[in-house]
Design a protein around this motif. Structure first.
Motif, PDB file in Angstrom:
ATOM      1  N   THR A 164     -31.124  19.315  39.825  1.00 37.56           N
ATOM      2  CA  THR A 164     -30.234  18.072  40.167  1.00 37.56           C
ATOM      3  C   THR A 164     -28.866  18.283  39.651  1.00 37.56           C
ATOM      4  N   ASP A 165     -28.677  18.896  38.539  1.00 36.53           N
ATOM      5  CA  ASP A 165     -27.270  18.967  37.886  1.00 36.53           C
ATOM      6  C   ASP A 165     -26.577  20.199  38.907  1.00 36.53           C
ATOM      7  N   ALA A 166     -27.204  21.296  39.379  1.00 39.38           N
ATOM      8  CA  ALA A 166     -26.607  22.304  39.980  1.00 39.38           C
ATOM      9  C   ALA A 166     -26.225  21.661  41.439  1.00 39.38           C
ATOM     10  N   LEU A 167     -27.130  20.811  41.948  1.00 37.18           N
ATOM     11  CA  LEU A 167     -26.631  20.356  43.242  1.00 37.18           C
ATOM     12  C   LEU A 167     -25.459  19.382  43.050  1.00 37.18           C
ATOM     13  N   THR A 168     -25.599  18.665  41.994  1.00 35.35           N
ATOM     14  CA  THR A 168     -24.065  17.922  41.600  1.00 35.35           C
ATOM     15  C   THR A 168     -23.027  18.466  41.605  1.00 35.35           C
ATOM     16  N   ARG A 169     -23.028  19.756  40.800  1.00 30.53           N
ATOM     17  CA  ARG A 169     -21.856  20.821  41.068  1.00 30.53           C
ATOM     18  C   ARG A 169     -21.430  21.140  42.450  1.00 30.53           C
ATOM     19  N   LEU A 170     -22.569  21.789  43.111  1.00 25.79           N
ATOM     20  CA  LEU A 170     -22.493  22.194  44.224  1.00 25.79           C
ATOM     21  C   LEU A 170     -21.986  21.387  45.236  1.00 25.79           C
ATOM     22  N   ILE A 171     -22.309  19.965  45.181  1.00 24.94           N
ATOM     23  CA  ILE A 171     -21.905  18.840  46.506  1.00 24.94           C
ATOM     24  C   ILE A 171     -21.398  17.884  45.907  1.00 24.94           C
ATOM     25  N   PRO A 172     -20.455  17.975  45.265  1.00 26.20           N
ATOM     26  CA  PRO A 172     -19.840  16.669  44.311  1.00 26.20           C
ATOM     27  C   PRO A 172     -19.299  15.621  44.982  1.00 26.20           C
ATOM     28  N   ASP A 173     -19.259  15.489  46.457  1.00 20.44           N
ATOM     29  CA  ASP A 173     -18.573  14.528  47.264  1.00 20.44           C
ATOM     30  C   ASP A 173     -19.880  13.817  47.862  1.00 20.44           C
ATOM     31  N   ARG A 174     -20.984  14.016  47.536  1.00 23.89           N
ATOM     32  CA  ARG A 174     -22.308  13.396  48.090  1.00 23.89           C
ATOM     33  C   ARG A 174     -23.147  12.721  46.889  1.00 23.89           C
ATOM     34  N   ARG A 199     -27.030  21.041  63.026  1.00 20.83           N
ATOM     35  CA  ARG A 199     -26.396  19.913  63.459  1.00 20.83           C
ATOM     36  C   ARG A 199     -25.604  19.191  62.221  1.00 20.83           C
ATOM     37  N   GLY A 200     -25.943  19.526  61.186  1.00 20.60           N
ATOM     38  CA  GLY A 200     -24.907  19.361  60.010  1.00 20.60           C
ATOM     39  C   GLY A 200     -25.662  17.847  59.247  1.00 20.60           C
ATOM     40  N   GLY A 201     -27.046  17.879  59.535  1.00 24.73           N
ATOM     41  CA  GLY A 201     -27.664  16.508  58.891  1.00 24.73           C
ATOM     42  C   GLY A 201     -28.454  17.004  57.574  1.00 24.73           C
ATOM     43  N   VAL A 202     -28.150  18.321  56.896  1.00 22.09           N
ATOM     44  CA  VAL A 202     -28.798  18.670  55.853  1.00 22.09           C
ATOM     45  C   VAL A 202     -27.718  19.173  54.800  1.00 22.09           C
ATOM     46  N   ASP A 203     -27.922  18.471  53.522  1.00 22.02           N
ATOM     47  CA  ASP A 203     -26.884  18.825  52.472  1.00 22.02           C
ATOM     48  C   ASP A 203     -27.167  20.074  51.667  1.00 22.02           C
ATOM     49  N   ALA A 204     -28.517  20.475  51.507  1.00 25.46           N
ATOM     50  CA  ALA A 204     -29.018  21.758  50.893  1.00 25.46           C
ATOM     51  C   ALA A 204     -30.450  22.095  51.161  1.00 25.46           C
ATOM     52  N   VAL A 205     -30.756  23.329  51.194  1.00 19.64           N
ATOM     53  CA  VAL A 205     -32.060  23.859  50.995  1.00 19.64           C
ATOM     54  C   VAL A 205     -32.705  24.059  49.882  1.00 19.64           C
ATOM     55  N   LEU A 206     -33.942  23.763  49.477  1.00 24.06           N
ATOM     56  CA  LEU A 206     -34.715  24.019  48.394  1.00 24.06           C
ATOM     57  C   LEU A 206     -35.951  24.766  48.527  1.00 24.06           C
ATOM     58  N   VAL A 207     -35.955  25.942  47.934  1.00 21.88           N
ATOM     59  CA  VAL A 207     -37.263  26.919  48.293  1.00 21.88           C
ATOM     60  C   VAL A 207     -37.811  27.205  46.927  1.00 21.88           C
ATOM     61  N   GLY A 208     -39.055  27.639  46.889  1.00 23.68           N
ATOM     62  CA  GLY A 208     -39.496  28.293  45.684  1.00 23.68           C
ATOM     63  C   GLY A 208     -39.487  29.739  45.942  1.00 23.68           C
ATOM     64  N   ALA A 209     -40.380  30.322  44.982  1.00 24.13           N
ATOM     65  CA  ALA A 209     -40.406  31.885  45.387  1.00 24.13           C
ATOM     66  C   ALA A 209     -41.702  32.461  44.575  1.00 24.13           C
ATOM     67  N   ASP A 210     -42.189  33.302  45.020  1.00 26.64           N
ATOM     68  CA  ASP A 210     -43.409  34.005  44.563  1.00 26.64           C
ATOM     69  C   ASP A 210     -43.045  35.160  43.745  1.00 26.64           C
ATOM     70  N   ARG A 211     -41.976  36.018  43.940  1.00 30.59           N
ATOM     71  CA  ARG A 211     -41.714  36.882  43.230  1.00 30.59           C
ATOM     72  C   ARG A 211     -40.053  37.170  43.395  1.00 30.59           C
ATOM     73  N   ILE A 212     -39.280  37.337  42.661  1.00 28.34           N
ATOM     74  CA  ILE A 212     -37.855  37.477  42.345  1.00 28.34           C
ATOM     75  C   ILE A 212     -37.430  38.723  41.744  1.00 28.34           C
ATOM     76  N   ALA A 213     -36.828  39.739  42.567  1.00 28.52           N
ATOM     77  CA  ALA A 213     -36.382  40.841  42.172  1.00 28.52           C
ATOM     78  C   ALA A 213     -35.277  40.892  41.157  1.00 28.52           C
ATOM     79  N   ALA A 214     -35.016  41.895  40.385  1.00 31.64           N
ATOM     80  CA  ALA A 214     -34.044  42.171  39.336  1.00 31.64           C
ATOM     81  C   ALA A 214     -32.486  41.969  40.178  1.00 31.64           C
ATOM     82  N   ASN A 215     -32.423  42.356  41.360  1.00 31.94           N
ATOM     83  CA  ASN A 215     -31.198  42.175  42.077  1.00 31.94           C
ATOM     84  C   ASN A 215     -31.103  40.588  42.752  1.00 31.94           C
ATOM     85  N   GLY A 216     -32.070  39.715  42.466  1.00 27.87           N
ATOM     86  CA  GLY A 216     -32.118  38.676  42.890  1.00 27.87           C
ATOM     87  C   GLY A 216     -32.829  38.299  44.474  1.00 27.87           C
ATOM     88  N   ASP A 217     -33.137  39.377  45.179  1.00 26.15           N
ATOM     89  CA  ASP A 217     -33.748  39.334  46.318  1.00 26.15           C
ATOM     90  C   ASP A 217     -35.114  38.419  46.051  1.00 26.15           C
TER      91      ASP A 217
END
Length: 356
Positions: free
Chosen positions: A138-148, A226-244
């Protein structure tokens, strides 16, 4: 209610450490809320493979508790064989292997009771990690989208309490937005072929009293465009060292659409989902669950009898489509060039706030 937990046996005072695993059978939701009592490791492996228990954090806990179950019920040689089969039950999800390896190391050092103690620490660490991820997310979303102040978010698959022990990862962030009065609406992709979004995420959103819509997976792109979404939030099953990042099939398509629409795309997962030994997404094994799940739904055939089907359970989202990776210990600013392996202030774990 906990998605998965260890239940001490009635005679646990006389024989410390004895007990069994209790978990929610997610294949029956949203129609029925049923808990399964697991006394045998082969039953646990079956529950994992048929997705009665699923979600990276919950699988980590299942793996750890499974080692404790094997140690108390099986001779040493049979226990080792059963534990090896448990570890390979879902090859893409790194948390399953992590949970197994953690409890197995304790078993080899100190026996069955030590294995159970280690498994319970994995369980408790997951609960704490999910709380931390909700705060950081939630803190990250506040920083990324400060105007909403209030946000509409889109998600795929299920990353709530059902995917963990109590709180969840990406949907845990959504739940905190809702509790804080900052959630306008959640949009849940149905998540074919087994509808974890339509069945499980919608069920969790309804229980928390959040406003939500379910959409078919192929509607995510136009919904984002269409512009009706402010952010996408997803999980992960494996995150590689490079971020993939490997996540439920369909996530890559959502990431492409989010990039086109200029919508922040956040991956929310515990530190234990990061696999430093996997250099990039090409090295992630993608589980194929067989064609039956595509050709049939709840026992009803939906294709011609002679149709064949491909059924990759996961896809890989390249790091260059990810805005940030939120863990229990840090927020990795992928756009700035940081990776899970980076040693920069933005990517470095905060030692005082880790859950281990």
């Amino acid at each position: 209610m906990r998605t998965i937990d260890w239940i001490p046996a009635d005679d646990a005072e006389r024989e410390p450490g004895r007990g069994f695993i209790r978990l929610v059978d997610q294949t029956l939701l949203p129609d029925s809320l049923v808990e399964l009592d697991i006394h045998d490791l082969d039953v646990l492996v079956d529950a994992i493979q048929r997705l009665a228990v699923r979600g990276a954090p919950a699988l980590g806990v299942a793996g750890a508790l499974g080692v404790a179950l094997a140690a108390q019920n099986l001779p040493a040689d049979l226990a080792r064989q059963a534990i090896a089969e448990l570890r390979e039950a879902r090859p893409t999800a790194v948390n399953l292997a992590y949970g197994v390896d953690t409890a197995l190391a304790a078993l080899e050092r100190g026996g069955a009771l030590a294995a159970l103690e280690a498994a319970l620490r994995v369980r408790d660490a997951d609960i704490a990690a999910c709380v931390a991820m909700a705060e950081r997310g939630t803190d990250a979303l506040t920083r990324l989208i400060p105007d909403r102040a209030a946000l509409t978010v889109l998600t795929i698959c299920n990353t709530g309490a059902l995917a963990a022990v109590e709180h969840g990862t990406a949907l845990g962030v959504v739940a905190k937005l809702h509790r804080d009065g900052r959630l306008v609406r959640a949009i849940a992709c149905e998540t074919r072929p087994l509808l974890q979004g339509a069945r499980l995420t919608a069920w969790e959103l309804g229980r928390m009293g959040a406003s939500y819509d379910v959409i078919v997976d192929s509607a995510a792109a136009i919904t984002l465009a269409r512009g009706g979404v402010d952010a996408v939030l997803v999980g992960a099953d494996r995150i590689a060292a490079n971020g993939d990042t490997a996540n439920k099939i369909g996530t890559f398509a959502v990431a492409l659409a989010a990039a086109r629409a200029g919508v922040p795309f956040l991956v929310v997962a515990p530190e234990t989902t990061i696999d430093p030994a996997t250099p990039n997404g090409d090295a992630i094994e993608i589980e194929d669950r067989g064609g039956a799940e595509v050709r049939f739904f709840r026992g009803v055939r939906v294709t011609p009898p002679d149709a064949t089907a491909l059924n990759p359970a996961f896809d890989v989202t390249p790091a260059d489509l990810i805005t940030a990776i939120v863990t229990d210990a840090r927020v990795i600013d992928v756009v700035a060039g940081d990776t899970p392996a980076s040693d920069t202030p933005a990517a470095r774990p905060v030692a005082a706030e880790t859950t281990e």
